[in-house]
Design a protein around this motif. Structure first.
Motif, PDB file in Angstrom:
ATOM      1  N   PHE A 135       0.598  -0.693  -0.216  1.00  9.89           N
ATOM      2  CA  PHE A 135      -0.272   0.163   0.167  1.00  9.89           C
ATOM      3  C   PHE A 135       0.699   1.288  -0.052  1.00  9.89           C
ATOM      4  CE2 PHE A 135       0.952  -1.085   4.379  1.00  9.89           C
ATOM      5  CZ  PHE A 135       0.901   0.288   5.170  1.00  9.89           C
ATOM      6  N   ARG A 136      -0.313   2.230  -0.494  1.00  4.94           N
ATOM      7  CA  ARG A 136       1.016   3.708  -0.483  1.00  4.94           C
ATOM      8  C   ARG A 136       0.514   5.019   0.552  1.00  4.94           C
ATOM      9  NH1 ARG A 136      -0.029   4.788  -5.525  1.00  4.94           N
ATOM     10  NH2 ARG A 136       2.340   4.249  -6.254  1.00  4.94           N
ATOM     11  N   ALA A 160       1.293   6.457   8.023  1.00  7.21           N
ATOM     12  CA  ALA A 160       2.333   4.907   8.351  1.00  7.21           C
ATOM     13  C   ALA A 160       2.171   4.291   9.502  1.00  7.21           C
ATOM     14  CB  ALA A 160       3.386   5.631   6.971  1.00  7.21           C
ATOM     15  N   ALA A 161       2.152   5.176   9.746  1.00  4.74           N
ATOM     16  CA  ALA A 161       2.547   3.780  11.310  1.00  4.74           C
ATOM     17  C   ALA A 161       0.897   3.373  12.038  1.00  4.74           C
ATOM     18  CB  ALA A 161       2.897   4.543  12.413  1.00  4.74           C
ATOM     19  N   GLU A 162      -0.077   3.997  11.412  1.00  2.00           N
ATOM     20  CA  GLU A 162      -1.416   3.204  11.958  1.00  2.00           C
ATOM     21  C   GLU A 162      -1.247   2.321  10.508  1.00  2.00           C
ATOM     22  OE1 GLU A 162      -3.260   3.517  14.679  1.00  2.00           O
ATOM     23  OE2 GLU A 162      -1.410   5.423  15.365  1.00  2.00           O
ATOM     24  N   ARG A 163      -1.387   2.862   9.870  1.00  2.00           N
ATOM     25  CA  ARG A 163      -1.749   1.503   8.103  1.00  2.00           C
ATOM     26  C   ARG A 163      -0.857   0.279   8.433  1.00  2.00           C
ATOM     27  NH1 ARG A 163      -3.613   3.381   3.146  1.00  2.00           N
ATOM     28  NH2 ARG A 163      -3.439   1.159   2.864  1.00  2.00           N
ATOM     29  N   ILE A 164       0.065   0.612   8.901  1.00  2.00           N
ATOM     30  CA  ILE A 164       1.724  -0.886   8.536  1.00  2.00           C
ATOM     31  C   ILE A 164       1.445  -1.460  10.418  1.00  2.00           C
ATOM     32  CG2 ILE A 164       3.503   0.111  10.282  1.00  2.00           C
ATOM     33  CD1 ILE A 164       3.610  -1.976   7.278  1.00  2.00           C
ATOM     34  N   LYS A 165       0.568  -1.106  11.069  1.00  2.00           N
ATOM     35  CA  LYS A 165       0.032  -1.383  12.422  1.00  2.00           C
ATOM     36  C   LYS A 165      -1.132  -2.230  11.943  1.00  2.00           C
ATOM     37  CE  LYS A 165       0.295   1.475  15.660  1.00  2.00           C
ATOM     38  NZ  LYS A 165      -0.089   2.326  16.761  1.00  2.00           N
ATOM     39  N   SER A 166      -2.223  -1.905  11.183  1.00  2.27           N
ATOM     40  CA  SER A 166      -3.050  -2.862  10.721  1.00  2.27           C
ATOM     41  C   SER A 166      -3.182  -3.551  10.007  1.00  2.27           C
ATOM     42  CB  SER A 166      -4.045  -1.307  10.299  1.00  2.27           C
ATOM     43  OG  SER A 166      -5.862  -1.869   9.748  1.00  2.27           O
ATOM     44  N   TRP A 167      -2.125  -3.729   9.054  1.00  2.00           N
ATOM     45  CA  TRP A 167      -2.060  -4.717   8.268  1.00  2.00           C
ATOM     46  C   TRP A 167      -1.321  -5.466   8.623  1.00  2.00           C
ATOM     47  CZ3 TRP A 167       2.752  -7.077   7.044  1.00  2.00           C
ATOM     48  CH2 TRP A 167       2.742  -8.022   6.000  1.00  2.00           C
ATOM     49  N   GLU A 168      -0.302  -5.730   9.331  1.00  3.84           N
ATOM     50  CA  GLU A 168      -0.086  -6.488  10.775  1.00  3.84           C
ATOM     51  C   GLU A 168      -0.941  -7.439  11.227  1.00  3.84           C
ATOM     52  OE1 GLU A 168       4.102  -8.600  12.459  1.00  3.84           O
ATOM     53  OE2 GLU A 168       2.831  -6.468  13.633  1.00  3.84           O
ATOM     54  N   THR A 169      -1.532  -6.967  12.295  1.00  9.41           N
ATOM     55  CA  THR A 169      -3.271  -7.428  12.800  1.00  9.41           C
ATOM     56  C   THR A 169      -4.006  -7.815  11.994  1.00  9.41           C
ATOM     57  OG1 THR A 169      -2.764  -5.381  13.854  1.00  9.41           O
ATOM     58  CG2 THR A 169      -4.860  -6.770  13.567  1.00  9.41           C
ATOM     59  N   THR A 170      -3.849  -7.505   9.905  1.00 12.22           N
ATOM     60  CA  THR A 170      -5.119  -8.289   9.654  1.00 12.22           C
ATOM     61  C   THR A 170      -4.190  -9.563   8.954  1.00 12.22           C
ATOM     62  OG1 THR A 170      -5.941  -6.521   8.892  1.00 12.22           O
ATOM     63  CG2 THR A 170      -5.771  -8.055   7.801  1.00 12.22           C
ATOM     64  N   GLN A 171      -3.210  -9.459   8.915  1.00 15.24           N
ATOM     65  CA  GLN A 171      -2.582 -10.228   8.031  1.00 15.24           C
ATOM     66  C   GLN A 171      -1.855 -11.677   9.423  1.00 15.24           C
ATOM     67  OE1 GLN A 171      -0.274 -11.135   5.173  1.00 15.24           O
ATOM     68  NE2 GLN A 171      -1.980  -9.270   5.146  1.00 15.24           N
ATOM     69  N   ARG A 172      -1.839 -11.479  11.026  1.00 17.06           N
ATOM     70  CA  ARG A 172      -1.758 -12.185  11.454  1.00 17.06           C
ATOM     71  C   ARG A 172      -4.256 -13.041  12.095  1.00 17.06           C
ATOM     72  NH1 ARG A 172       2.453 -12.742  11.505  1.00 17.06           N
ATOM     73  NH2 ARG A 172       3.844 -10.937  12.899  1.00 17.06           N
ATOM     74  N   ARG A 173      -5.261 -11.702  11.942  1.00 19.44           N
ATOM     75  CA  ARG A 173      -5.256 -12.262  12.057  1.00 19.44           C
ATOM     76  C   ARG A 173      -5.513 -13.771  10.688  1.00 19.44           C
ATOM     77  NH1 ARG A 173      -8.856  -7.958  12.147  1.00 19.44           N
ATOM     78  NH2 ARG A 173      -7.935  -7.120  14.067  1.00 19.44           N
TER      79      ARG A 173
END
Length: 91
Positions: A56-57, A70-83
């Motif tokens: 993402f950008r 960007a900090a919020e988006r990357i945290k959200s991305w990792e949370t989604t990946q873990r789920r």
């Protein structure tokens, strides 16, 4: 706090979030700064030695806001990946 200090605080906070996520997920990022265009931060994931995928950008006219987002988006991305990984493993 002046804008330079606020930027440094946002950038340092971003790095504190990004570095461990980067290490766990083989991520890379590319940042573009311009006085004529919004700041752009792009995130990529290395799949193997020959394959990289765009994740993402984040774009914002304000550099500080770009790093906060960007900090919020990357945290959200990792949370989604873990789920998603847990859902596959629980299958």
């Amino acid at each position: 706090m002046d804008s330079q200090e606020e930027y440094k605080k946002a950038y340092d906070a971003f790095q504190a979030v990004y570095k461990p996520i980067k290490a766990r997920n083989s991520l890379r990022m590319r940042t573009k700064y311009s006085i004529h265009e919004p700041t752009s931060i792009e995130f990529y994931k290395d799949i193997d030695a020959d394959t990289t995928i765009f994740l993402f950008r984040v774009e914002d006219e304000d550099d500080t806001a770009a790093f906060k987002t960007a900090a919020e988006r990357i945290k959200s991305w990792e949370t989604t990946q873990r789920r998603e990984e847990n859902n596959v493993n629980d299958g």
